[in-house]
Design a protein around this motif. Structure first.
Motif, short mmCIF file in Angstrom:
data_model
loop_
_atom_site.label_atom_id
_atom_site.label_comp_id
_atom_site.label_asym_id
_atom_site.label_seq_id
_atom_site.Cartn_x
_atom_site.Cartn_y
_atom_site.Cartn_z
N VAL A 183 0.84 -1.20 0.00
CA VAL A 183 0.00 0.00 0.00
C VAL A 183 0.87 1.25 0.00
O VAL A 183 1.95 1.27 0.60
CB VAL A 183 -0.97 0.02 1.21
N LYS A 184 0.40 2.25 -0.69
CA LYS A 184 1.01 3.59 -0.67
C LYS A 184 -0.09 4.55 -0.25
O LYS A 184 -1.11 4.69 -0.92
CB LYS A 184 1.55 3.99 -2.05
N SER B 182 0.72 14.82 -2.13
CA SER B 182 1.13 13.70 -2.98
C SER B 182 0.76 13.92 -4.43
O SER B 182 -0.29 14.47 -4.75
CB SER B 182 0.47 12.40 -2.50
N ASP B 183 1.61 13.40 -5.30
CA ASP B 183 1.34 13.38 -6.73
C ASP B 183 0.74 12.00 -7.03
O ASP B 183 1.44 10.99 -7.09
CB ASP B 183 2.65 13.58 -7.51
N PHE B 184 -0.59 11.97 -7.18
CA PHE B 184 -1.30 10.71 -7.35
C PHE B 184 -0.86 9.96 -8.61
O PHE B 184 -0.75 8.74 -8.60
CB PHE B 184 -2.81 10.93 -7.35
N ASP B 185 -0.61 10.68 -9.67
CA ASP B 185 -0.17 10.03 -10.91
C ASP B 185 1.18 9.36 -10.71
O ASP B 185 1.39 8.23 -11.15
CB ASP B 185 -0.09 11.04 -12.06
N GLN C 103 -15.28 -1.72 1.22
CA GLN C 103 -15.89 -2.44 0.10
C GLN C 103 -14.99 -2.56 -1.11
O GLN C 103 -14.88 -3.63 -1.71
CB GLN C 103 -17.22 -1.77 -0.28
N GLU C 104 -14.31 -1.46 -1.50
CA GLU C 104 -13.46 -1.50 -2.68
C GLU C 104 -12.36 -2.55 -2.53
O GLU C 104 -11.99 -3.23 -3.49
CB GLU C 104 -12.79 -0.14 -2.95
N PHE C 105 -11.83 -2.68 -1.32
CA PHE C 105 -10.76 -3.64 -1.05
C PHE C 105 -11.31 -5.06 -1.17
O PHE C 105 -10.73 -5.92 -1.83
CB PHE C 105 -10.20 -3.39 0.36
N GLU C 106 -12.46 -5.31 -0.53
CA GLU C 106 -13.06 -6.64 -0.57
C GLU C 106 -13.47 -7.05 -1.98
O GLU C 106 -13.36 -8.21 -2.34
CB GLU C 106 -14.26 -6.71 0.37
N ASP C 107 -13.98 -6.09 -2.75
CA ASP C 107 -14.39 -6.41 -4.12
C ASP C 107 -13.23 -6.98 -4.92
O ASP C 107 -13.42 -7.91 -5.71
CB ASP C 107 -14.94 -5.16 -4.83
N GLN D 242 -9.98 4.36 -0.14
CA GLN D 242 -9.81 5.62 0.59
C GLN D 242 -8.47 5.69 1.30
O GLN D 242 -8.04 6.76 1.72
CB GLN D 242 -10.96 5.79 1.59
N PHE D 243 -7.78 4.56 1.43
CA PHE D 243 -6.50 4.52 2.13
C PHE D 243 -5.30 4.65 1.20
O PHE D 243 -4.18 4.75 1.66
CB PHE D 243 -6.38 3.24 2.96
N GLY D 244 -5.54 4.61 -0.10
CA GLY D 244 -4.44 4.79 -1.03
C GLY D 244 -4.45 3.77 -2.15
O GLY D 244 -5.49 3.22 -2.51
N PHE D 245 -3.25 3.53 -2.71
CA PHE D 245 -3.06 2.58 -3.81
C PHE D 245 -2.63 1.24 -3.23
O PHE D 245 -1.81 1.20 -2.30
CB PHE D 245 -1.99 3.10 -4.77
N HIS D 246 -3.15 0.16 -3.80
CA HIS D 246 -2.87 -1.18 -3.28
C HIS D 246 -2.51 -2.14 -4.39
O HIS D 246 -2.97 -2.00 -5.52
CB HIS D 246 -4.12 -1.78 -2.60
#
Length: 174
Positions: free
Chosen positions: A21-22, A28-31, A77-81, A98-102
């Motif tokens: 995870v980040k 932060s620069d999301f890209d 939910q997004e993680f579980e999906d 909501q916690f970042g990139f995984h």
């Protein structure tokens, strides 16, 4: 026990997984973060160890990114999906919550199983009995609270003592 509680008591599917995870910070620069995560994923696909990569690259490197085992309904939910659509050994694409990139790797999954009533009847009866007992205790406590008159003798005694001592000190000064 309410029907909804009984349904919730049914074992839920579980996944054992690792996660890279980040977490974005305020500036932060999301890209750039996504590109970095895509690069990490490509290295893993090329043979780099997921566990080593998690230890070196994740914002949560503890236990080589292991999140342990968790049941459906405990993560966002997004993680579980993503996770519950992976098979053991599969690695996800980069995804966001909501916690970042995984990037997730499922190492094991356990399905929920339907049980015969005869196999779980004793457990259900015990839980229903415990719930009824707890409700009776709660009702008793509520009724006793309504009848109770609580007097704070200690505070009253301290107030009277401090009043007496202040009166005495004034009398001595006269």
């Amino acid at each position: 026990m309410k029907r909804s509680t009984i349904r919730q008591s049914r074992p839920k599917p579980k996944a054992l997984l690792r996660n890279i995870v980040k977490h974005p910070k305020g500036d932060s620069d999301f890209d750039a973060m996504r590109v970095e995560m895509e690069d990490i994923l490509e290295r893993i696909k090329a043979g780099e160890s997921f566990e080593e990569s998690a230890g070196e690259n994740s914002d949560c490197p503890e236990n080589s990114g292991s999140l342990g085992s968790f049941a459906r309904g405990t993560m966002v939910q997004e993680f579980e999906d993503v996770v519950f659509n992976l098979e053991p050994g599969q690695i996800s694409d980069v995804f966001t919550t909501q916690f970042g990139f995984h990037i997730a790797k499922v190492t094991d999954k356990k399905s929920s199983i339907a049980c015969e009533l005869a196999d779980v009847k004793e457990i259900i009866v015990r839980e229903l009995r415990q719930e009824l007992e707890q409700k009776a205790i709660d009702n008793f406590i509520d009724s006793e609270r309504k009848k109770a008159v609580i007097e704070d003798k200690w505070t009253n005694r301290l107030k009277s003592q401090s009043l007496d001592s202040s009166v005495e000190s004034r009398l001595e000064s006269i």
